[in-house]
Design a protein around this motif. Structure first.
Motif, PDB file in Angstrom:
ATOM      1  N   ILE A  24       4.687  12.708   6.381  1.00 26.59           N
ATOM      2  CA  ILE A  24       3.831  11.858   5.725  1.00 26.59           C
ATOM      3  C   ILE A  24       2.625  12.852   5.750  1.00 26.59           C
ATOM      4  N   SER A  58       1.673  14.166   1.950  1.00 30.38           N
ATOM      5  CA  SER A  58       0.428  13.534   1.430  1.00 30.38           C
ATOM      6  C   SER A  58      -0.900  14.370   1.176  1.00 30.38           C
ATOM      7  N   LEU A 100       3.484   9.524  -5.079  1.00 28.75           N
ATOM      8  CA  LEU A 100       4.211   8.905  -3.942  1.00 28.75           C
ATOM      9  C   LEU A 100       5.706   8.758  -3.834  1.00 28.75           C
ATOM     10  N   LEU A 105      -3.132  12.992  -1.515  1.00 26.02           N
ATOM     11  CA  LEU A 105      -2.932  11.696  -1.778  1.00 26.02           C
ATOM     12  C   LEU A 105      -3.061  10.984  -0.440  1.00 26.02           C
ATOM     13  N   THR A 106      -3.600  11.685   0.500  1.00 24.40           N
ATOM     14  CA  THR A 106      -4.086  11.094   1.793  1.00 24.40           C
ATOM     15  C   THR A 106      -4.885  10.063   1.702  1.00 24.40           C
ATOM     16  N   LEU A 144       5.636   4.184   2.128  1.00 18.34           N
ATOM     17  CA  LEU A 144       6.266   5.333   2.775  1.00 18.34           C
ATOM     18  C   LEU A 144       7.259   4.795   4.133  1.00 18.34           C
ATOM     19  N   ASP A 154      -5.478   8.069  -0.492  1.00 17.84           N
ATOM     20  CA  ASP A 154      -5.242   6.875  -1.229  1.00 17.84           C
ATOM     21  C   ASP A 154      -4.169   5.986  -0.731  1.00 17.84           C
ATOM     22  N   LEU A 155      -3.530   6.335   0.406  1.00 17.04           N
ATOM     23  CA  LEU A 155      -2.365   5.877   1.147  1.00 17.04           C
ATOM     24  C   LEU A 155      -2.781   4.366   1.588  1.00 17.04           C
ATOM     25  N   TYR A 207      -2.672   2.581  -8.276  1.00 16.45           N
ATOM     26  CA  TYR A 207      -2.218   3.826  -8.799  1.00 16.45           C
ATOM     27  C   TYR A 207      -2.410   4.252 -10.093  1.00 16.45           C
ATOM     28  N   THR A 214       1.091  -1.342  -0.167  1.00 17.25           N
ATOM     29  CA  THR A 214       0.056  -0.082  -0.125  1.00 17.25           C
ATOM     30  C   THR A 214       1.071   1.253   0.092  1.00 17.25           C
ATOM     31  N   GLY A 215       0.307   2.424  -0.334  1.00 20.66           N
ATOM     32  CA  GLY A 215       1.056   3.572  -0.424  1.00 20.66           C
ATOM     33  C   GLY A 215       1.889   4.014   1.260  1.00 20.66           C
ATOM     34  N   ILE A 216       0.857   4.024   2.126  1.00 20.98           N
ATOM     35  CA  ILE A 216       1.615   4.007   3.483  1.00 20.98           C
ATOM     36  C   ILE A 216       2.534   3.195   3.861  1.00 20.98           C
TER      37      ILE A 216
END
Length: 238
Positions: free
Chosen positions: A115, A119, A143, A124-125, A97, A127-128, A135, A92-94
């Motif tokens: 972050i 984000s 990202l 992008l928050t 990161l 979608d993380l 994506y 995942t995006g988070i």
């Protein structure tokens, strides 16, 4: 003070000289655009600066550290954003990161703040939590930008960073670039968008067939003309 110093960089692919005796310096507080036609050697030079590609001759110093002899110190001091980021699609995006923050040893409080702020700035928050495989190219680019900035580098090196970004994200990136250099950072990036380079950059370097054609302060290189007209004239004359 010099943040990036390129001294006589030469890179070959077999008998082809991709970058020929390139020397360039970017100081703290400066944004330098790297301009050239497709195949001019921009991406090759950029990857050499990041320690991705070895080179036959010359030296590259990042914040005083040699890319050849002290690559880890160089990578701690720089952020590299490629034109087509290859990310881990299964994450995942988070998670991605946090993975990058772990690599650079970014403390928990600092990473959470960065972050959250970055984000939000790049919209992008929400979608993380989604897998990176879902994506779009533009979202992956956002990202990659956020990930590259987590460890507070002194130098940003970017290859066509505005490709794929929507107008709002491009505007945000330009604001982040200017704010970064106002704090003493340095930026070296390639672009085909000459209007952006002309308005945003303090310095410009133009390369053709692997050789530096001209480099200097934007106002001096441009003179009374536009950067586009200068570039086209140099491309025709060389």
């Amino acid at each position: 003070m010099s943040v990036l110093r390129i001294e006589g960089l030469t890179k070959k692919y077999g008998d082809k000289v991709a970058v020929d005796n390139l020397s360039l310096e970017i100081n703290e507080g400066e944004i330098c655009a790297f301009i050239g036609h497709n195949g001019a050697g921009k991406t090759t030079a950029i990857k050499a600066c990041c320690g991705i590609l070895p080179f036959e001759a010359g030296e590259i110093l990042v914040n005083g550290h040699s890319v050849k002899t002290d690559p880890l110190a160089c990578k701690r001091d720089l952020a590299y954003i490629p034109d087509n980021p290859d990310l881990y699609d299964f994450m995942t995006g988070i998670a991605y990161l946090h993975f990058i923050a772990d690599i650079f040893g970014v403390a928990a409080k600092e990473r959470e703040e960065k972050i959250r702020s970055l984000s939000a700035a790049f919209s992008l928050t929400e979608d993380l939590a989604q897998p990176i495989s879902a994506y779009s190219h533009g979202m992956k680019q956002k990202l990659a930008v956020i990930a590259a900035l987590l460890h507070s580098p002194r130098l940003w090196i970017m290859d066509e960073p505005f490709v794929g970004l929507d107008p709002k994200a491009a505007h945000t990136l330009k604001e982040e670039m200017r704010a970064f250099t106002e704090k003493g950072g340095a930026i070296f990036f390639s672009t085909h968008v000459l209007e952006v380079a002309e308005k945003l950059c303090d310095r410009v370097a133009i390369i053709k067939n692997g050789r530096l054609v001209v480099a200097g302060e934007m106002e001096q290189v441009r003179g009374d003309a536009s950067l586009e007209s200068v570039f086209l004239e140099l491309a025709e004359n060389e």
